[in-house]
Scaffold this active site. Sequence first.
Site, mmCIF file in Angstrom:
data_model
loop_
_atom_site.group_PDB
_atom_site.id
_atom_site.type_symbol
_atom_site.label_atom_id
_atom_site.label_comp_id
_atom_site.label_asym_id
_atom_site.label_seq_id
_atom_site.Cartn_x
_atom_site.Cartn_y
_atom_site.Cartn_z
ATOM 1 N NE ARG A 53 0.013 1.163 3.320
ATOM 2 C CZ ARG A 53 1.294 2.277 3.678
ATOM 3 N NH1 ARG A 53 2.460 1.805 3.633
ATOM 4 N NH2 ARG A 53 0.844 3.464 3.773
ATOM 5 C CG ASP A 242 -2.844 8.012 -1.184
ATOM 6 O OD1 ASP A 242 -2.724 8.390 -0.183
ATOM 7 O OD2 ASP A 242 -2.567 7.114 -1.524
ATOM 8 C CE LYS A 253 -5.024 5.631 4.673
ATOM 9 N NZ LYS A 253 -6.231 4.716 3.734
HETATM 10 O O1 MRU Z 1 -4.563 3.206 2.354
HETATM 11 P P1 MRU Z 1 -2.933 3.346 2.155
HETATM 12 O O2 MRU Z 1 -2.027 2.888 3.242
HETATM 13 O O3 MRU Z 1 -2.416 2.867 0.735
HETATM 14 O O4 MRU Z 1 -2.880 4.851 2.187
HETATM 15 C C1 MRU Z 1 -1.468 5.272 2.043
HETATM 16 C C2 MRU Z 1 -1.336 7.028 2.298
HETATM 17 O O5 MRU Z 1 -2.453 7.629 2.568
HETATM 18 C C3 MRU Z 1 0.024 7.535 2.299
HETATM 19 O O6 MRU Z 1 0.161 8.613 3.136
HETATM 20 C C4 MRU Z 1 0.280 8.028 0.788
HETATM 21 O O7 MRU Z 1 0.165 6.897 -0.040
HETATM 22 C C5 MRU Z 1 1.564 8.787 0.641
HETATM 23 S S1 MRU Z 1 2.740 7.385 0.487
HETATM 24 C C6 MRU Z 1 4.161 7.831 0.296
#
Ligand code: MRU
Length: 362
Positions: A53, A242, A253
């Site tokens: 992830r 993201d 997140k």
């Molecule tokens: O649901 P996830 O764990 O994939 O979410 C990840 C995040 O929100 C991170 O903060 C984001 O991908 C930045 S990663 C360098």
Amino acid sequence: MKIDGTPYRSVWLDPDGTSVRIIDQTRLPWALEFPRLTTLDQSIHAIRAMQVRGAPLIGAVAAFGVWLALRADPSDAALTRAAAALIAARPTAVNLAWAVRRVHDHVAPLPMYDRADAARAEAMTIADEDVAQCRAIGEHGLPLIEGCARENGRIVNILTHCNAGWLATVDWGTALAPIYCAHERGIAVHVWVDETRPRNQGASLTAWELARHGISHTVIADNAGGHLMQHGRVDLVITGTDRVTRTGDVANKIGTYLKALAAYDNDVPFWVALPSTTIDWQARDGIREIPIEERPAAEVTTITGRGMDGDVTTIRIVPKDSPAANPAFDVTPARLISGFITERGRCAASEDGLVGLFPDHA
Ligand code: MRU
């Protein structure tokens, strides 16, 4: 980055040349396991189930997923099907679609017998570029931490949300890269780690990778950040993202927006670190245009941990008749963000700022 002194990446080509190895992040911090991906379906499952992830990492794994699909069937139809299925695995992080399209467009004009090898080479290039970009993000973010250290003359307290460390990228991380660089240069840092319910990426992953690398940190409940800011115990917030719109709105997140509001109210600088592969140059309005993933309610109604007997168990924490909702990301408007840290330097969270660093998107 290192796990107890040994350098790792979060995804790598297995020496057998026919598969990809990942770190199963659903098993951390309880167990360190390196499952092998040999098929398209396994790659999609790894992304969907969050064995891997983090925006840059799911892009890299999806790129390898195209290779694995083409090993089985290099036809046009298989390439189209694989690309669509990988892109559909998770909707919010734009790196996923970017990486899949890049490999697709690279191999589509080639003869069928060349496609798999070309896809593997392109996936490896994507992974290597991500490492270089994240390392550069670290260097460009470092002056922010150095500035705090100079101003305070004491340890620098940085709050982060979710996991935007090396586990979320191929190496180094985004939000944590400047912290790793500061640690390398001998600057005293301490990280406030939001636990990040419901999946606990902070408590399970950020805390784990910081501990394994020897960086001082404290896990806090998601609701504690505002209080710490009011009492001057946070010098700087750095998060990952993201998807960033060309106007500077940031999807990250769930809970990031509330941290940005608290930081704004308390004059705490709120920086977002990202490789340019996270910018959605087509989107202008984050709240209306960024698709927000809805994940299973069970992630909210249950919690997993190690019981006193040493076994890892999942227990229900919500009454059995109560429904739960689980939006996995939120959008922080550009006006709440102090600036972006990218592989090309820092800029304002605005269209002018982003286009200034990436003029090819003017
Ligand atoms: O649901 P996830 O764990 O994939 O979410 C990840 C995040 O929100 C991170 O903060 C984001 O991908 C930045 S990663 C360098």
